[in-house]
Design a protein around this motif. Structure first.
Motif, PDB file in Angstrom:
ATOM      1  N   ASP A 642     -16.118 -33.687 -24.966  1.00 21.18           N
ATOM      2  CA  ASP A 642     -16.221 -34.550 -26.144  1.00 21.18           C
ATOM      3  C   ASP A 642     -17.659 -34.510 -26.644  1.00 21.18           C
ATOM      4  N   THR A 643     -17.928 -35.097 -27.789  1.00 22.69           N
ATOM      5  CA  THR A 643     -19.273 -35.087 -28.373  1.00 22.69           C
ATOM      6  C   THR A 643     -19.861 -36.485 -28.384  1.00 22.69           C
ATOM      7  N   HIS A 644     -21.158 -36.550 -28.145  1.00 24.48           N
ATOM      8  CA  HIS A 644     -21.926 -37.809 -28.120  1.00 24.48           C
ATOM      9  C   HIS A 644     -23.244 -37.550 -28.847  1.00 24.48           C
ATOM     10  N   PRO A 645     -23.741 -38.497 -29.661  1.00 22.08           N
ATOM     11  CA  PRO A 645     -24.966 -38.242 -30.444  1.00 22.08           C
ATOM     12  C   PRO A 645     -26.159 -37.810 -29.617  1.00 22.08           C
ATOM     13  N   ALA A 646     -26.229 -38.253 -28.359  1.00 17.68           N
ATOM     14  CA  ALA A 646     -27.409 -37.944 -27.545  1.00 17.68           C
ATOM     15  C   ALA A 646     -27.241 -36.674 -26.729  1.00 17.68           C
ATOM     16  N   LEU A 647     -26.008 -36.121 -26.670  1.00 14.52           N
ATOM     17  CA  LEU A 647     -25.728 -35.073 -25.691  1.00 14.52           C
ATOM     18  C   LEU A 647     -25.428 -33.724 -26.340  1.00 14.52           C
ATOM     19  N   HIS A 648     -25.637 -32.672 -25.544  1.00 12.62           N
ATOM     20  CA  HIS A 648     -25.364 -31.300 -25.957  1.00 12.62           C
ATOM     21  C   HIS A 648     -23.870 -31.170 -26.272  1.00 12.62           C
ATOM     22  N   PRO A 649     -23.503 -30.646 -27.456  1.00  5.99           N
ATOM     23  CA  PRO A 649     -22.080 -30.620 -27.836  1.00  5.99           C
ATOM     24  C   PRO A 649     -21.218 -29.762 -26.929  1.00  5.99           C
ATOM     25  N   GLY A 650     -21.772 -28.772 -26.249  1.00  5.53           N
ATOM     26  CA  GLY A 650     -20.980 -27.924 -25.373  1.00  5.53           C
ATOM     27  C   GLY A 650     -21.168 -28.198 -23.909  1.00  5.53           C
ATOM     28  N   ARG A 651     -22.041 -29.155 -23.569  1.00 10.28           N
ATOM     29  CA  ARG A 651     -22.328 -29.450 -22.168  1.00 10.28           C
ATOM     30  C   ARG A 651     -22.279 -30.952 -21.915  1.00 10.28           C
ATOM     31  N   SER A 652     -21.284 -31.608 -22.489  1.00  8.95           N
ATOM     32  CA  SER A 652     -21.132 -33.046 -22.311  1.00  8.95           C
ATOM     33  C   SER A 652     -19.653 -33.378 -22.206  1.00  8.95           C
ATOM     34  N   ALA A 653     -19.357 -34.497 -21.619  1.00  2.00           N
ATOM     35  CA  ALA A 653     -17.968 -34.888 -21.410  1.00  2.00           C
ATOM     36  C   ALA A 653     -17.854 -36.399 -21.376  1.00  2.00           C
ATOM     37  N   ARG A 654     -16.706 -36.858 -21.841  1.00  2.00           N
ATOM     38  CA  ARG A 654     -16.354 -38.272 -21.672  1.00  2.00           C
ATOM     39  C   ARG A 654     -15.734 -38.435 -20.290  1.00  2.00           C
ATOM     40  N   LEU A 655     -16.125 -39.477 -19.582  1.00  2.00           N
ATOM     41  CA  LEU A 655     -15.624 -39.706 -18.226  1.00  2.00           C
ATOM     42  C   LEU A 655     -14.414 -40.627 -18.268  1.00  2.00           C
ATOM     43  N   LEU A 656     -13.317 -40.181 -17.672  1.00  2.00           N
ATOM     44  CA  LEU A 656     -12.117 -40.995 -17.534  1.00  2.00           C
ATOM     45  C   LEU A 656     -11.900 -41.280 -16.066  1.00  2.00           C
ATOM     46  N   LEU A 657     -11.607 -42.538 -15.747  1.00  2.00           N
ATOM     47  CA  LEU A 657     -11.322 -42.930 -14.370  1.00  2.00           C
ATOM     48  C   LEU A 657      -9.928 -43.539 -14.354  1.00  2.00           C
ATOM     49  N   ASP A 658      -9.033 -42.865 -13.647  1.00  2.00           N
ATOM     50  CA  ASP A 658      -7.625 -43.285 -13.626  1.00  2.00           C
ATOM     51  C   ASP A 658      -7.072 -43.415 -15.039  1.00  2.00           C
ATOM     52  N   GLY A 659      -7.526 -42.499 -15.922  1.00  2.00           N
ATOM     53  CA  GLY A 659      -7.029 -42.460 -17.284  1.00  2.00           C
ATOM     54  C   GLY A 659      -7.753 -43.343 -18.270  1.00  2.00           C
ATOM     55  N   GLN A 660      -8.697 -44.182 -17.818  1.00  2.00           N
ATOM     56  CA  GLN A 660      -9.421 -45.094 -18.689  1.00  2.00           C
ATOM     57  C   GLN A 660     -10.849 -44.599 -18.904  1.00  2.00           C
ATOM     58  N   PRO A 661     -11.343 -44.606 -20.162  1.00  2.00           N
ATOM     59  CA  PRO A 661     -12.726 -44.158 -20.406  1.00  2.00           C
ATOM     60  C   PRO A 661     -13.736 -45.120 -19.795  1.00  2.00           C
ATOM     61  N   ILE A 662     -14.699 -44.558 -19.070  1.00  2.00           N
ATOM     62  CA  ILE A 662     -15.708 -45.414 -18.426  1.00  2.00           C
ATOM     63  C   ILE A 662     -17.134 -45.049 -18.827  1.00  2.00           C
ATOM     64  N   GLY A 663     -17.324 -43.893 -19.512  1.00  2.00           N
ATOM     65  CA  GLY A 663     -18.690 -43.542 -19.882  1.00  2.00           C
ATOM     66  C   GLY A 663     -18.823 -42.084 -20.256  1.00  2.00           C
ATOM     67  N   TRP A 664     -20.070 -41.577 -20.121  1.00  2.00           N
ATOM     68  CA  TRP A 664     -20.406 -40.227 -20.570  1.00  2.00           C
ATOM     69  C   TRP A 664     -21.251 -39.509 -19.521  1.00  2.00           C
TER      70      TRP A 664
END
Length: 803
Positions: A642-664
């Motif tokens: 996924d994309t985040h304003p602070a992070l590299h567009p090809g080297r970043s990810a949204r973190l899901l824990l048991d299917g729920q988003p928890i961070g980056w």
């Protein structure tokens, strides 16, 4: 704030020595940070009189003085001071004297002429910075007397460390009120006769901003002698209070400010064209201040103007255009009440401070403006002469003195002391707090006009405690039973999370919750951050909605100081607009305040060592740390590109824990790394604390005694098929088929692409651990299990088994 003891005792003189008075002030909340004598240590300096003076035979700038030091024998001393003259009395450092800094005086020859001592300036004795000539003493000083005794240089000067709410104590009178209340000694306010009005001259003043100025008073004084000498007693008090003597007009204004807490301003009347207007500044206006700084004014800054010419910054500092000089003969004396909210933070915005703004932004007595101007007029006329015009006083809008109620029973409960009603009445009366007692022992107090810190019941309880004496409150242990609360096994608190991060080789940092607006816009993608009404610094203007900006700043700070490897983390709250948030004990309506845990790593993945080649930290190093932080819950962690304003567009990810988003999780965007002048992009993560603070209870299970079988399976999949897709399919297949329960674990151990082939395929090799609980696995069972897993991958993703 520096407080000469003799000046304080001129107002109130309790039967306490210096140490006891210092202790009493400190225990009442007016902390005496330091006590020192009025002059630094020196010895062997006496009052002497120059009886004769002659030119030096071999030096144009030196003169030979005959000096009477009271010993009966004249001394010959060579002196180069320009103001040395026969008949004046000056300090003499005798042979053997020791001056500040360790300088010892002995006999010497100066250009062939013997000199038995040294005549001293004020700076050589550490009394002031004046080095223009000898320190000329009063003509009534006794020759031969120790200079320390003659000038009372052993007097104690207190340095008070006042809290921001006690603006009423930024003066001798304010501190004296406190001492009188604490000790019961009588308070002696300076008495004077008002100067009779001898002129009809007035200066018209128009107040256009009632939210800036609540009261404005002033008068015209003509024919003053600005070159008049400031009296020695006034100059000594000012210098011991930390103010440098400048000129009589300025010194008198500073004296009134220190004595009564009233900042005033003296205009050169001849430089004012027409009348004065009190208003808010207009966009584009500028002002040259008395400190030489030229500032660009904004519409939220108050000013005093004459026509279209800005004369001063209201309540902060005067302008150079109407400043008094030694040639000034006609002045306009001004005193006003400026609303604290209108002055607050304005001086800091322009990167300077002033004694006036320090007082006005905390609150200055608005009832005694005319009384203080009369006192100042008396001093001006006595020292500088002049004819006095009538005192104009405009009352526009003053603060309402809302009564504050205090229940005696509540006071007793908070202090833990059974203070009786008569004692509370005595305390309030000694502090000048007008009060009534209603039914049920409820005190209703009307705050004085000089107290801007009394608003709620606890403020009055604090006043009772201060005057009653904290030392009188008994030191008793709590009587409530100390019950240990059971800590849920499934809950991981902040301390444990911090310990986990420290164990992963991260160092904790604590950053401001206030951040730069650019951080919110660029690094958090927050176009509408929560702004601060009164930021502590211009760049810390908004509340943070992410911890990443602070950690990036920590890395830049360390990199600029030649640190090659940085690993930091922070656990703290972030602040975001949320219409669903309601007011509560720990919440504010419209603002969400979740806790976040963030970490950042920059530089080598490992400390420098011989066994492993150095390589920079990457995405997977940080992912491993996040998994270690989560512990057993890491099995449910999924990284979704996924994309985040602070992070590299090809080297970043949204973190899901048991299917729920928890961070980056990801690398900092190259743009921000380049902007921070970092050769390598840091890797960061940020997760929600509530989401990772619970862990499942351990489930006991019997350990199988059967051997584990390990098998590998390599498949070729289209490049748009990810490892996570294949793993999800394998996991779902195992869960849905009871015969596949022997699969204990699955790991990816190899990824390969044939660069010479045109096929858009990726080879991924999986390793399986298989174990039965009851029997040893045979080859047929294992092969059948792998065949079903391969079939599931082929069916779902059309993979091919690699030979």
């Amino acid at each position: 704030m520096q407080l000469p003891e003799s000046w304080l005792r001129a107002f109130v003189n309790p039967d306490l020595d210096t140490d006891a008075l210092s202790h009493r002030l400190t225990m009442a909340g007016l902390e005496v940070e330091e006590t020192a004598t009025a002059a630094p240590p020196f010895s062997g300096v006496v009052v002497a009189q120059i009886t004769e003076i002659a030119a030096h035979p071999d030096a144009d700038k030196l003169r030979v003085c005959q000096v009477d030091d009271g010993s009966g024998e004249p001394l010959q001393i060579v002196c180069g001071a320009p103001n040395a003259a026969a008949g004046i009395k000056v300090p003499l450092a005798r042979v053997g004297a020791e001056l500040p800094g360790g300088m010892k005086i002995g006999t010497a020859k100066m250009r062939g002429v013997a000199s038995a001592g040294m005549l001293c300036s004020a700076r050589e004795l550490g009394l002031s910075q004046d080095h223009a000539g000898l320190l000329v003493l009063d003509e009534n000083a006794k020759v031969g007397q120790s200079l320390r005794d003659a000038l009372d240089l052993d007097e104690t000067v207190f340095t008070l460390k006042l809290t921001p709410n006690r603006a009423d104590c930024l003066s001798m009178l304010g501190v004296a009120r406190e001492v009188a209340a604490l000790t019961g000694a009588p308070l002696s306010v300076p008495r004077f006769e008002p100067v009779p009005v001898t002129l009809d001259d007035r200066l018209p003043v128009t107040v256009q901003a009632p939210d800036l100025c609540g009261r404005f008073a002033g008068r015209v004084i003509r024919g003053v002698n600005a070159r008049a000498a400031t009296p020695d007693w006034m100059k000594a008090r000012l210098e011991r209070a930390g103010q440098r003597s400048i000129s009589a007009l300025v010194d008198i204004s500073n004296y009134i400010m220190l004595e009564l807490g009233r900042p005033t301003h003296v205009f050169d009347l001849s430089r004012i064209q027409g009348g004065l207007t009190v208003r808010w500044a207009r966009e584009g206006e500028t002002l040259e201040l008395l400190n030489g700084q030229t500032v660009n004014l904004t519409p939220d800054v108050g000013i005093i103007a004459a026509g279209d010419v800005v004369e001063s910054m209201a309540g902060i500092m005067g302008g150079e255009a109407t400043a008094v000089t030694l040639d000034t003969t006609d002045i306009y004396l001004e005193g006003a009440f400026w609303w604290p909210e209108a002055i607050m933070g304005k001086a800091r915005r322009y990167k300077f401070s002033s004694e006036a703004s320090h007082r006005f932004e905390r609150g200055v007595d608005f009832a005694s403006v005319t009384e203080h101007l009369e006192r100042m007029t008396r001093l001006l006329v006595d020292i500088c002469g002049g004819q006095v015009g009538p005192l104009d006083d405009q009352v526009i809008k003053l603060p309402a003195r809302e009564p504050v109620r205090m229940r005696l029973e509540r006071c007793r409960r908070v202090l833990g002391v059974p203070v009786d009603r008569a004692e509370v009445e005595r305390i309030f009366s000694s502090l000048g707090l007008v009060h009534e007692v209603e039914e049920g022992d409820v005190f209703v107090v009307t705050p004085p006009t000089y107290r801007f810190d009394l608003f709620i019941e606890e403020d009055l309880i604090e006043e009772v405690a201060r005057i009653y004496g904290f030392e009188r409150i008994p030191d008793l242990p709590p009587v409530a039973p100390a019950r240990m609360l059971a800590v849920p096994e499934v809950q991981r608190g902040p301390h444990l999370l911090r310990a986990r991060m420290a164990g992963l080789d991260y160092q904790e940092v604590i950053n401001f919750s206030f951040v730069e607006e650019a951080w919110e816009r660029d690094l958090a993608g927050n176009a509408h951050p929560i702004g601060l009404l009164n930021p502590i610094a211009s760049q810390l203007a908004v509340m943070r909605s992410s911890l990443i900006g602070g950690l990036l700043a920590n890395i830049v700070h360390n990199a600029n100081r030649k640190q090659s490897r940085v690993r930091v983390f922070e656990l703290g709250r972030v602040f975001m607009r949320d219409a669903q948030s309601a007011d509560g004990d720990l919440s504010v309506a419209g603002v969400s305040q979740p806790q976040r845990l963030a970490g950042a790593a920059w530089g080598p993945a490992l400390e420098e060592q011989w066994a492993v080649p150095a390589r920079p930290v990457d995405f997977y190093d940080m992912k491993k740390d996040v998994e270690a932080l989560l512990g057993v819950r890491a099995q449910g962690l999924v990284c979704v590109p996924d994309t985040h304003p602070a992070l590299h567009p090809g080297r970043s990810a949204r973190l899901l824990l048991d299917g729920q988003p928890i961070g980056w999780l990801g690398e900092i965007h190259p743009r921000w790394a380049q902007q921070a002048d970092l050769a390598q992009a840091p890797v960061v993560f940020e997760v929600d604390v509530d989401a990772i603070s619970t862990v499942p209870l351990p489930t006991p299970a019997e350990v199988s005694r059967q051997p584990i079988v390990i098998r590998d399976l390599a498949v070729l999949a289209d490049r748009d098929v990810s490892y996570q897709d294949l793993l999800d399919t394998l996991t779902q297949t195992v869960r849905s088929n009871a015969t596949l329960g022997i699969v204990r674990d699955i790991k990816l151990f190899d990824v390969w692409r044939d660069k010479s082939s045109s096929a858009a395929e990726t080879s991924m090799a999986f390793r399986f651990w298989l174990q039965d609980r009851d029997a040893t696995l045979d080859d047929a069972t294992v092969e059948q299990c792998l065949a079903r897993l391969l079939e599931a991958l082929v069916s779902a993703h059309r993979v091919r088994q690699r030979a």
